[in-house]
Motif scaffolding. Structure first.
Motif, PDB file in Angstrom:
ATOM      1  N   GLY A  37       0.835  -1.201   0.000  1.00  0.00           N
ATOM      2  CA  GLY A  37       0.000   0.000   0.000  1.00  0.00           C
ATOM      3  C   GLY A  37       0.864   1.244   0.000  1.00  0.00           C
ATOM      4  O   GLY A  37       2.079   1.172  -0.151  1.00  0.00           O
ATOM      5  N   ARG A  97      -0.057   6.517   5.963  1.00  0.00           N
ATOM      6  CA  ARG A  97      -0.629   5.836   4.792  1.00  0.00           C
ATOM      7  C   ARG A  97      -1.673   6.723   4.110  1.00  0.00           C
ATOM      8  O   ARG A  97      -1.756   6.782   2.887  1.00  0.00           O
ATOM      9  CB  ARG A  97      -1.256   4.490   5.194  1.00  0.00           C
ATOM     10  N   ARG A 131      -1.435   8.125   0.315  1.00  0.00           N
ATOM     11  CA  ARG A 131      -2.461   7.868  -0.699  1.00  0.00           C
ATOM     12  C   ARG A 131      -2.921   9.178  -1.338  1.00  0.00           C
ATOM     13  O   ARG A 131      -3.093   9.268  -2.552  1.00  0.00           O
ATOM     14  CB  ARG A 131      -3.634   7.119  -0.047  1.00  0.00           C
TER      15      ARG A 131
END
Ligand SMILES: Nc1ncnc2c1ncn2[C@@H]1O[C@H](COP(=O)(O)OP(=O)(O)OP(=O)(O)O)[C@@H](O)[C@H]1O
Length: 348
Positions: free
Chosen positions: A9, A86, A90
């Protein structure tokens, strides 16, 4: 330079690819929440807000969502620093950074920097927050470098109408920012981020300030096979985010006269939804407003955005158009006779 966290991710890059130690001046304590202390700092002459995360497991474990993870995975996916890193990574990947207060990367505070902070700091409880003891000596403090914003710091313990109003207006200061907040939330969901803690303290002028409880896809609590179904946690929690935004709009409405109240919502109550489904995509309410279904809530066609139009304005416009049309017809029509002073036309 290593990006974090080291799991599948999105991964956040180090602040300016920091190799050696940075020269950080701790200028002013800005506030704290459950997960972190925030300081106004100067790094190489520029001003930032530095969010320094506490050690410890101050987060809801995955087992509460019926997901079993190893200790390491638990930290990687659920620890506030990793959650926030994270989410920001993103936003960067998707080129949607405008929905949040900018973050410029992470830094790890070494012993020297921690010592400097301890000298300046009179508010943090180092033993409690960072287990400051010989056993933990050497462990770096994880921090995020963010844009510093002039933010009305209402203390978490401040009560009363005035404190609440200040909380509301720093989150949403106009109908325009409220709409922006709705769009920003939809953007988060579209790019696979669940915020899970939308409230007046975590939003600044319609932009998100804090992602420490967010989940970003791929995430073990968001089963990839279920992602498109309406029973999936993503949709369930996405709707909770929408309700949280509506709650904030409700707070705004509490403090504003009817004329300035906001009528749009990110989601509607189940009762309201049932009623709406029996309407067509357009309906008129008792205030003579026409409501039109303009945008579906991603993945949930039964949740939608409604826009209103003042019925009066529409009627006025159509009356004007009708008059113009009559005149145009009259100009085109051919006079075919006269009777008692009245001209008789052949309709065009
Ligand atoms: N970029 C910033 N500029 C100015 N002040 C900030 C900034 N970021 C945070 N703050 C201040 O620090 C406080 C705590 O920040 P934040 O909400 O990110 O911490 P947290 O521990 O994650 O909070 P929570 O308990 O809501 O999860 C905020 O309420 C705000 O007063």
């Amino acid at each position: 330079m290593e990006s974090l966290p080291q799991i599948p991710g999105p991964q956040l890059a180090r602040f300016r690819g920091q190799g050696g130690a940075l020269d950080i001046d701790f200028l002013q304590y800005l506030g704290s929440g459950v997960h972190a202390h925030v300081w106004k700092v100067r790094i190489d002459g520029a001003i930032y807000a530095l969010k320094m995360f506490r050690f410890g497991n101050n987060f809801t474990p995955a087992s509460c969502f019926h997901v079993e993870l190893s200790d390491e995975e638990e930290i990687m996916y659920m620890h506030p620093f990793n959650c926030e890193s994270r989410a920001y990574a993103r936003l960067h990947e998707a080129n949607e950074e405008h929905v949040a207060i900018p973050c410029y990367g992470y830094i790890l505070l070494d012993q020297e920097q921690q010592k400097r902070l301890r000298k300046r700091d009179t508010t943090c409880d180092w033993v409690k927050d960072w287990y400051y003891s010989d056993a933990y000596a050497g462990r770096p403090v994880q921090a995020l470098v963010k844009e510093f914003i002039e933010y009305d710091n209402v203390g978490a313990r401040e009560r009363g109408l005035d404190a609440n109003l200040r909380r509301v207006t720093r989150a949403i200061d106009s109908p325009k920012t409220a709409r922006a907040l709705l769009d920003n939330m939809a953007t988060l969901h579209r790019i696979g981020i669940l915020h899970r803690d939308i409230n007046n303290s975590n939003v600044a002028q319609g932009r998100f300030l804090d992602f420490s409880t967010s989940w970003t896809k791929p995430h073990p609590c968001l089963d990839p096979e279920q992602i498109e179904s309406s029973d999936s946690p993503f949709h369930q929690l996405g709707i909770t985010d929408a309700y949280d935004v509506d709650l904030m709009i409700g707070h705004w409405n509490q403090y504003h006269p009817p004329k300035r109240r906001l009528w749009f919502r990110a989601a509607q109550s189940q009762e309201y939804l049932k009623r709406l489904r029996s309407y067509s995509k357009k309906f008129k309410d008792s205030r003579n407003f026409i409501w039109e279904w303009t945008q579906e809530y991603p993945g949930r066609p039964d949740l939608c955005r409604w826009e209103s139009e003042d019925m009066g304005a529409k009627q006025r416009r159509s009356k004007r158009d009708w008059r113009k049309q009559c005149l145009r017809r009259k100009e085109k029509a051919k006079q075919i006779g006269q009777h008692d002073g009245l001209k008789i036309y052949q309709p065009a």
